[in-house]
Design a protein around this motif. Structure first.
Motif, PDB file in Angstrom:
ATOM      1  N   ARG A 171      23.563  49.402  21.124  1.00 19.74           N
ATOM      2  CA  ARG A 171      23.961  50.723  21.611  1.00 19.74           C
ATOM      3  C   ARG A 171      23.224  51.074  22.902  1.00 19.74           C
ATOM      4  NH1 ARG A 171      24.546  54.468  16.123  1.00 19.74           N
ATOM      5  NH2 ARG A 171      26.143  53.155  15.116  1.00 19.74           N
ATOM      6  N   ILE A 172      23.880  51.895  23.717  1.00 19.64           N
ATOM      7  CA  ILE A 172      23.321  52.255  25.030  1.00 19.64           C
ATOM      8  C   ILE A 172      22.014  53.015  24.873  1.00 19.64           C
ATOM      9  CG2 ILE A 172      23.743  53.522  27.155  1.00 19.64           C
ATOM     10  CD1 ILE A 172      25.517  51.098  26.884  1.00 19.64           C
ATOM     11  N   GLY A 173      22.029  54.059  24.065  1.00 22.90           N
ATOM     12  CA  GLY A 173      20.830  54.868  23.859  1.00 22.90           C
ATOM     13  C   GLY A 173      20.547  55.792  25.036  1.00 22.90           C
ATOM     14  N   ASN A 174      19.556  56.624  24.854  1.00 24.37           N
ATOM     15  CA  ASN A 174      19.097  57.521  25.923  1.00 24.37           C
ATOM     16  C   ASN A 174      17.642  57.888  25.648  1.00 24.37           C
ATOM     17  OD1 ASN A 174      19.268  59.339  23.780  1.00 24.37           O
ATOM     18  ND2 ASN A 174      21.100  60.360  24.569  1.00 24.37           N
ATOM     19  N   GLU A 175      17.194  59.025  26.207  1.00 26.62           N
ATOM     20  CA  GLU A 175      15.801  59.419  26.028  1.00 26.62           C
ATOM     21  C   GLU A 175      15.456  59.705  24.573  1.00 26.62           C
ATOM     22  OE1 GLU A 175      17.938  60.836  28.007  1.00 26.62           O
ATOM     23  OE2 GLU A 175      17.317  60.278  30.036  1.00 26.62           O
ATOM     24  N   LYS A 176      16.436  60.150  23.784  1.00 28.94           N
ATOM     25  CA  LYS A 176      16.185  60.519  22.395  1.00 28.94           C
ATOM     26  C   LYS A 176      16.626  59.445  21.403  1.00 28.94           C
ATOM     27  CE  LYS A 176      16.716  65.448  23.418  1.00 28.94           C
ATOM     28  NZ  LYS A 176      17.473  66.695  23.108  1.00 28.94           N
ATOM     29  N   ILE A 177      17.560  58.606  21.818  1.00 30.12           N
ATOM     30  CA  ILE A 177      18.102  57.578  20.935  1.00 30.12           C
ATOM     31  C   ILE A 177      17.681  56.208  21.462  1.00 30.12           C
ATOM     32  CG2 ILE A 177      20.204  56.585  19.953  1.00 30.12           C
ATOM     33  CD1 ILE A 177      21.561  59.291  20.453  1.00 30.12           C
ATOM     34  N   ARG A 178      17.065  55.419  20.607  1.00 37.93           N
ATOM     35  CA  ARG A 178      16.604  54.114  21.030  1.00 37.93           C
ATOM     36  C   ARG A 178      17.790  53.203  21.334  1.00 37.93           C
ATOM     37  NH1 ARG A 178      12.331  50.225  17.695  1.00 37.93           N
ATOM     38  NH2 ARG A 178      12.165  48.602  19.307  1.00 37.93           N
ATOM     39  N   GLY A 179      17.702  52.524  22.468  1.00 38.52           N
ATOM     40  CA  GLY A 179      18.781  51.634  22.867  1.00 38.52           C
ATOM     41  C   GLY A 179      18.277  50.580  23.827  1.00 38.52           C
ATOM     42  N   ILE A 180      19.089  50.231  24.797  1.00 34.15           N
ATOM     43  CA  ILE A 180      18.726  49.205  25.760  1.00 34.15           C
ATOM     44  C   ILE A 180      17.766  49.779  26.801  1.00 34.15           C
ATOM     45  CG2 ILE A 180      20.877  47.970  25.395  1.00 34.15           C
ATOM     46  CD1 ILE A 180      22.010  49.244  27.863  1.00 34.15           C
ATOM     47  N   SER A 181      17.180  48.910  27.620  1.00 34.84           N
ATOM     48  CA  SER A 181      16.195  49.342  28.612  1.00 34.84           C
ATOM     49  C   SER A 181      16.874  50.048  29.779  1.00 34.84           C
ATOM     50  CB  SER A 181      15.410  48.130  29.120  1.00 34.84           C
ATOM     51  OG  SER A 181      16.262  47.261  29.854  1.00 34.84           O
ATOM     52  N   GLY A 182      16.048  50.661  30.639  1.00 33.60           N
ATOM     53  CA  GLY A 182      16.593  51.383  31.780  1.00 33.60           C
ATOM     54  C   GLY A 182      17.322  50.484  32.751  1.00 33.60           C
ATOM     55  N   GLY A 183      16.770  49.288  33.006  1.00 37.06           N
ATOM     56  CA  GLY A 183      17.435  48.356  33.902  1.00 37.06           C
ATOM     57  C   GLY A 183      18.760  47.866  33.346  1.00 37.06           C
ATOM     58  N   GLU A 184      18.804  47.609  32.049  1.00 34.10           N
ATOM     59  CA  GLU A 184      20.043  47.176  31.417  1.00 34.10           C
ATOM     60  C   GLU A 184      21.072  48.302  31.408  1.00 34.10           C
ATOM     61  OE1 GLU A 184      17.948  44.005  28.311  1.00 34.10           O
ATOM     62  OE2 GLU A 184      18.242  46.110  27.758  1.00 34.10           O
ATOM     63  N   ARG A 185      20.596  49.522  31.206  1.00 34.73           N
ATOM     64  CA  ARG A 185      21.508  50.669  31.231  1.00 34.73           C
ATOM     65  C   ARG A 185      22.118  50.842  32.617  1.00 34.73           C
ATOM     66  NH1 ARG A 185      18.092  54.573  29.630  1.00 34.73           N
ATOM     67  NH2 ARG A 185      18.203  53.760  27.503  1.00 34.73           N
ATOM     68  N   ARG A 186      21.302  50.608  33.649  1.00 36.14           N
ATOM     69  CA  ARG A 186      21.811  50.707  35.011  1.00 36.14           C
ATOM     70  C   ARG A 186      22.867  49.632  35.278  1.00 36.14           C
ATOM     71  NH1 ARG A 186      19.180  53.351  38.800  1.00 36.14           N
ATOM     72  NH2 ARG A 186      18.776  54.645  36.979  1.00 36.14           N
ATOM     73  N   ARG A 187      22.686  48.442  34.709  1.00 37.92           N
ATOM     74  CA  ARG A 187      23.686  47.391  34.868  1.00 37.92           C
ATOM     75  C   ARG A 187      24.999  47.776  34.199  1.00 37.92           C
ATOM     76  NH1 ARG A 187      20.813  41.457  34.212  1.00 37.92           N
ATOM     77  NH2 ARG A 187      18.907  41.908  35.369  1.00 37.92           N
ATOM     78  N   VAL A 188      24.907  48.425  33.045  1.00 40.25           N
ATOM     79  CA  VAL A 188      26.122  48.886  32.376  1.00 40.25           C
ATOM     80  C   VAL A 188      26.846  49.916  33.243  1.00 40.25           C
ATOM     81  CG1 VAL A 188      27.062  50.025  30.335  1.00 40.25           C
ATOM     82  CG2 VAL A 188      25.153  48.424  30.096  1.00 40.25           C
ATOM     83  N   SER A 189      26.095  50.819  33.859  1.00 41.96           N
ATOM     84  CA  SER A 189      26.698  51.821  34.748  1.00 41.96           C
ATOM     85  C   SER A 189      27.420  51.153  35.908  1.00 41.96           C
ATOM     86  CB  SER A 189      25.615  52.766  35.285  1.00 41.96           C
ATOM     87  OG  SER A 189      25.031  53.518  34.245  1.00 41.96           O
ATOM     88  N   ILE A 190      26.816  50.111  36.442  1.00 43.62           N
ATOM     89  CA  ILE A 190      27.469  49.371  37.520  1.00 43.62           C
ATOM     90  C   ILE A 190      28.716  48.676  36.989  1.00 43.62           C
ATOM     91  CG2 ILE A 190      27.197  47.436  39.131  1.00 43.62           C
ATOM     92  CD1 ILE A 190      24.218  48.165  39.300  1.00 43.62           C
ATOM     93  N   GLY A 191      28.621  48.096  35.790  1.00 46.26           N
ATOM     94  CA  GLY A 191      29.770  47.424  35.207  1.00 46.26           C
ATOM     95  C   GLY A 191      30.948  48.348  34.982  1.00 46.26           C
ATOM     96  N   VAL A 192      30.678  49.590  34.577  1.00 48.91           N
ATOM     97  CA  VAL A 192      31.746  50.570  34.359  1.00 48.91           C
ATOM     98  C   VAL A 192      32.521  50.826  35.644  1.00 48.91           C
ATOM     99  CG1 VAL A 192      32.168  53.017  33.867  1.00 48.91           C
ATOM    100  CG2 VAL A 192      30.670  51.685  32.384  1.00 48.91           C
ATOM    101  N   ASP A 193      31.819  50.786  36.788  1.00 49.15           N
ATOM    102  CA  ASP A 193      32.461  51.102  38.066  1.00 49.15           C
ATOM    103  C   ASP A 193      32.962  49.883  38.821  1.00 49.15           C
ATOM    104  OD1 ASP A 193      32.281  54.102  38.704  1.00 49.15           O
ATOM    105  OD2 ASP A 193      30.279  53.666  37.951  1.00 49.15           O
ATOM    106  N   VAL A 194      32.748  48.687  38.288  1.00 47.74           N
ATOM    107  CA  VAL A 194      33.299  47.494  38.934  1.00 47.74           C
ATOM    108  C   VAL A 194      34.321  46.799  38.040  1.00 47.74           C
ATOM    109  CG1 VAL A 194      31.210  47.130  40.292  1.00 47.74           C
ATOM    110  CG2 VAL A 194      31.470  45.929  38.113  1.00 47.74           C
ATOM    111  N   ILE A 195      34.638  47.399  36.893  1.00 52.22           N
ATOM    112  CA  ILE A 195      35.561  46.784  35.957  1.00 52.22           C
ATOM    113  C   ILE A 195      36.941  46.608  36.579  1.00 52.22           C
ATOM    114  CG2 ILE A 195      36.352  48.938  34.905  1.00 52.22           C
ATOM    115  CD1 ILE A 195      35.593  45.670  33.024  1.00 52.22           C
TER     116      ILE A 195
END
Length: 624
Positions: A171-195
């Protein structure tokens, strides 16, 4: 689109001038500020002014730049230089006073540019409870017209390209929910916009908040994307390291909204040396240039970047102060008309599926809310257990109905954080043309219906039969219907005010104030005849009025016997109770109709407000 990707997109912009009005003070009670939706990281300092006259701050001054395919253009400069404002103008998020943007030496409008570009904001706006694979799959379903198998293959290949195979099901997670790291989350954000394979990729400080290793990995990945796919990558960055600088093909140095340099880092170093500035060995060239912007302005006041200066044809390519709408990419078949990838019905289905996955995984909402409704029904049922049919029982029933409505409509803010989180994602996805706002509003309204029906049943079953309300299955079903509509009305009110309010505190306060006002004018504390004429409209728009009347009709219309006797005479019947409230059997379904109208109205208001937010316009402009 394929022809665009083959030859790439060269982006040229010239004479971008952008001003913003600066007010002396902000309004302390303003609950909706459209400026916050622009998310500009360039805070404007408050300036002194006489009276309430607005003053303009020049954010960008005659900015010109060029970005080529297969290359990375880095926009650098001190805080407040206008880096993010320039990116938002290039992405079509902000309309400046004067500007012109050309793609492959041809003018293009904002809507068309969104089809061939992707814009990654500084903040990762993702659903924290979705997995990496689900996030990219939903993005692909919303943006691409591909068969299921091709869509899955594309997402899998993108996950490999982003280096996220090992966390694809996390799961992606955020400040309150444990998830992936900040760098990995940033890669997902990039992936959403290059799909959707954009020819141009714009990123607002993609390394912000990351450690040096993660930052280098992000820029290295963007470099590979540019070289492999022929993308034009434009990004803003603050204090890049030595290794990151080597990956830039060119840099644009801004200071106070003006261009101080546009070219390679080697050219920047040569200009600094020619200006008599000595660069220390332990400081990289961009950090030194940012610290020395004042000296650069003094030494090079007339400096313009060499590439634009040596090309006289630019004067023929740009037309200032004129909105240009034309075709792009010979034979590409693009038009300026906006076309979404899916039909409205398909958008609603996709959004409902995404909302359902994200919402039903919110344990705090469902577990706590479910227990709350079940326990409340049991407690109220035991407190008002087996009420008799008397004048006292009639009064107790009326008190029970009033408390039920107060309880159900006052604890309505459980979905407010979810709506506020979804609004941020909505703003981003609507700006990129992923779907229609109306599809979002409809899907958002439909996804809660089954959950609210379950809550209505859990609350009604113990309460209705323990209290001893009208012993009729049809009356029980009508009672459940009213409870369901009350819950859905409250949900619609929250959806409306979450679109209006800027944060949870303001939204919660406004909703509490509105509900309190509605309860006051419901007719329970003060009768309609006693309400002052200038406040009588509040009685008719009160959310308490019509469900309260529905409860009354459902309960007392079937009471045929006498509620009490005095000196052998009947004092009151069920019909007398209804007549005392000005009610009759005809009000049974009329009240239901009014409640449905309230639901539709609040959903429509939320649509109007979201339209205003997404268009950065006012309600008056939208209606006119």
């Amino acid at each position: 689109m394929e022809s665009v990707m083959k030859k790439g997109c060269e982006i040229e912009a010239k004479c971008i001038n952008y001003k913003v009005d600066v007010e002396k003070t902000s309004h302390p009670f303003r609950i909706w500020s459209r400026e916050e939706e622009l998310s500009s990281p360039n805070p404007v300092d408050e300036e002194q002014k006489v009276g309430m006259v607005k003053r303009a701050k020049h954010v960008l001054k005659n900015v010109s730049c060029r970005a080529r395919p297969w290359e990375i253009l880095a926009i650098v400069g001190p805080s407040g230089a206008g880096k993010s404002s320039l990116l938002e103008i290039l992405a079509g998020r902000i309309i400046p006073q004067t500007s012109n943007i050309l793609v492959n030496q041809k003018p293009i409008d904002r809507i068309l540019f969104k089809k061939i570009s992707g814009y990654v904001t500084q903040k990762d706006t993702l659903f924290p409870l979705l997995t990496v694979e689900e996030t990219l799959l939903f993005s692909a379903r919303l943006k691409l017209k591909l068969p299921y198998s091709e869509r899955v293959d594309k997402v899998e290949s993108l996950i490999k390209e982003l280096g996220l195979e090992h966390i694809a099901h996390s799961r992606i997670g955020n400040e309150k929910i444990r998830g992936i790291s900040g760098g990995e989350r940033r890669r997902v954000s990039i992936g959403v916009d290059v799909i959707h394979d954009p020819a141009v990729l714009l990123l607002d400080e993609p390394t912000s908040g990351l450690d040096s290793t993660s930052a280098l990995q992000i820029i290295d990945m963007l470099k590979l994307m540019a070289e492999i796919h022929g993308r034009t990558v434009i990004l803003s960055i603050h204090q890049p390291g030595f290794k990151i600088i080597k990956l830039f093909n060119s840099v644009l140095l801004l200071a106070n909204g003006s261009v101080l340099h546009h070219g390679t880092t080697q050219q920047l170093q040569n200009h600094l040396v020619s200006a008599g500035l000595e660069i220390p060995m332990h400081v990289n060239i961009i950090e030194f240039a940012i610290d020395a912007v004042d000296d650069i302005r003094k030494q090079l006041p007339q400096y313009q970047y060499e590439e634009a200066r040596n090309k006289g044809t630019l004067q023929q390519l740009f037309r200032l102060n004129k909105a240009v709408e034309g075709s792009f990419d010979e034979g590409g078949g693009f038009s300026s008309e906006w076309i979404c990838a899916n039909s409205r019905i398909k958008e609603i289905i996709i959004l409902m599926e995404r909302f359902a996955k994200s919402t039903f995984r919110t344990k705090e909402l469902f577990a706590v809310r479910t227990l709350q409704m079940l326990i409340a029904g049991l407690v109220l049922g035991t407190i008002f257990h087996d009420l008799n049919r008397s004048i006292t029982g009639q009064q107790e029933r009326i008190g029970l109905f009033a408390f039920i409505l107060t309880f159900l409509l006052s604890c309505t803010t459980e979905a407010l954080p979810i709506f506020l989180q979804e609004r941020e994602i909505l703003m981003k996805e609507i700006s990129s043309g992923s779907y229609r706002i109306s599809s979002y509003v409809i899907a958002n309204g439909l996804v809660f219906l089954p959950f609210l029906l379950i809550l209505a049943l859990l609350f009604s079953i113990p309460l209705y039969w323990l209290v001893g309300l009208t012993r009729s299955f049809s009356a029980f079903l009508y009672f459940v219907l009213i409870i369901w509509l009350v819950l859905y009305t409250a949900n619609s009110v929250v959806a409306c005010f979450s679109a209006l309010a800027s944060n949870f505190i303001i939204g919660n306060s406004v909703i509490a104030g509105v509900m309190g006002s509605f309860f006051l004018f419901s007719g329970y504390f003060i009768s309609k005849d006693q309400i002052p004429r200038y406040w009588i409209f509040m009685h008719y728009i009160s959310l308490f009025k019509y469900p309260f009347e529905a409860f009354m009709v459902n309960e007392f219309s079937s009471w045929k016997g006498c509620l009490g006797y005095k000196f052998g005479r009947c004092l009151m019947t069920g019909e007398d109770v209804l007549k005392g409230q000005g009610l009759g059997e005809a009000d049974r379904w009329r009240s239901v109709m009014y409640m449905i109208c309230f639901i539709v109205a609040y959903r429509f208001f939320s649509y109007i407000i979201l339209r205003c937010r997404c268009s950065h316009g006012s309600l008056k402009q939208l209606l006119v």
